[in-house]
Design a protein around this motif. Structure first.
Motif: not given
Length: 336
Positions: A204-208, A249-256, A284-288, A321-323
């Motif tokens: 995840l990162a904050i746009d601009q 930005g951040f990182c999210l580890v999604c288990r299972n 604020i907008a984020v893209s992932l 705001s895109c994924v």
């Protein structure tokens, strides 16, 4: 002539005996007045005593998990670890068995043993059955518990004990640091591969963000990051691992979770950010970007991080705001 000599010798014997006796008494009196010699004394300086590991107190420091920050001593020749009531060190964490592991003392060395646990025991990111522990080794049990093995070398306690918060947490957001995130990711990958479970990573990162820093300044940007971290943490699962990565930005580890399940979490985050009021009424907008372990030709931490970053890059190129989900078969997200 011979007879005369014999007579003379016999007649002189009494005088000779008197001379010998007098001489003996003089010598004895002289010896009694002399200072007796001092006996020689050899002092033995003992060699420095080497302290074996068994004579040094050892303990584990909880770096992450329910009992984070606690210092737990290893007592006796066997210390059991688990969530059962009979465990010497009881940790009530998801994925930890009742008698999960043990630390045993054998021949002046400490060993980490797995007790046939369901989800395995890890040392420095590698799954083990039996492992010789060394100073500074990290032990991972269950979903989120991480222990540090160390010896007490007799220094001041506050100087000896590590500071878990500063070592594991990002100073701005309070999330896991990037270094600890990498360590946890390696353990999660090993666990997922062993159990045949899916694992995904969301970047995840904050746009601009650079423009935002120019407009509102670095201090207010830190406020935005803190609010964003709290928002994302509040809408994600407790057993997922959220960490700070990079400056924006951040990182999210999604288990299972496969890529589709992780994309649903990503859309939920994107929508929550779009609807939230940040400090200073900033918009604020984020893209992932999303990557799944099963999609990689060479599944590992480096590949998962790089492919999620590639998907994020594609998402930011498409606008705000895109994924984007990484696809190994199609450009532009094909990376490995």
């Amino acid at each position: 002539m011979a007879a005369r000599s014999s007579t003379h010798l016999v007649s002189s014997l009494p005088g000779l005996l008197r001379w010998i006796c007098v001489r003996h008494c003089i010598d004895a009196r002289a010896r009694s007045t002399m200072t007796p010699p001092m006996p020689s004394v050899t002092r033995r300086i003992p060699a420095p005593r080497r302290t074996s590991p068994s004579e040094r107190p050892a303990f584990v420091v909880v770096l992450a998990g329910e009992r984070m920050g606690e210092v737990l001593p290893l007592t006796g020749h066997r210390t059991s670890i688990g969530r059962g009531v009979t465990a010497d060190i009881r940790i009530n964490d998801e994925g930890i068995s009742r008698t999960h592991a043990a630390v045993v003392l054998e021949n002046s060395s400490y060993y980490l043993l797995d007790n046939g646990s369901t989800n395995g025991t890890f040392a420095n990111g590698d799954q083990i059955d039996r492992y010789a522990l060394r100073e500074g080794d990290r032990i991972q049990l269950g979903a989120s518990s991480v222990l540090l093995f160390t010896y007490d070398d007799g220094r001041e306690e506050q100087q000896k004990r590590p500071r878990p918060e500063s070592a594991l947490r990002d100073a701005v957001t309070g999330l896991f640091s990037e270094e600890h995130f990498r360590y946890r990711l390696e353990g999660e990958i090993a666990l997922a591969r062993r159990n045949g479970k899916p694992l995904s990573l969301v970047a995840l990162a904050i746009d601009q963000f650079a423009r935002l820093q120019t407009d509102i300044g670095p201090e207010r940007c830190d406020d935005v990051l803190r609010v964003l971290a709290k928002l994302v943490r509040g809408i994600t699962r407790s057993d997922d691992i959220l960490a700070r990565r990079g400056t924006d930005g951040f990182c999210l580890v999604c288990r299972n979770a496969d890529a589709l399940a992780a994309s649903r979490a990503a859309h939920r985050i994107r929508n929550a950010v779009a609807e939230h009021e940040f400090p200073g009424e900033e918009t604020i907008a984020v893209s992932l970007g999303i990557s799944e372990l099963a999609m990689l030709h060479d599944p590992g931490a480096d590949g998962l991080i790089e492919t999620a970053a590639t998907a994020l890059y594609v998402a930011t190129r498409q606008g705000r705001s895109c994924v984007e989900i990484y696809d190994p078969e199609n450009e532009p997200t094909r990376h490995v």
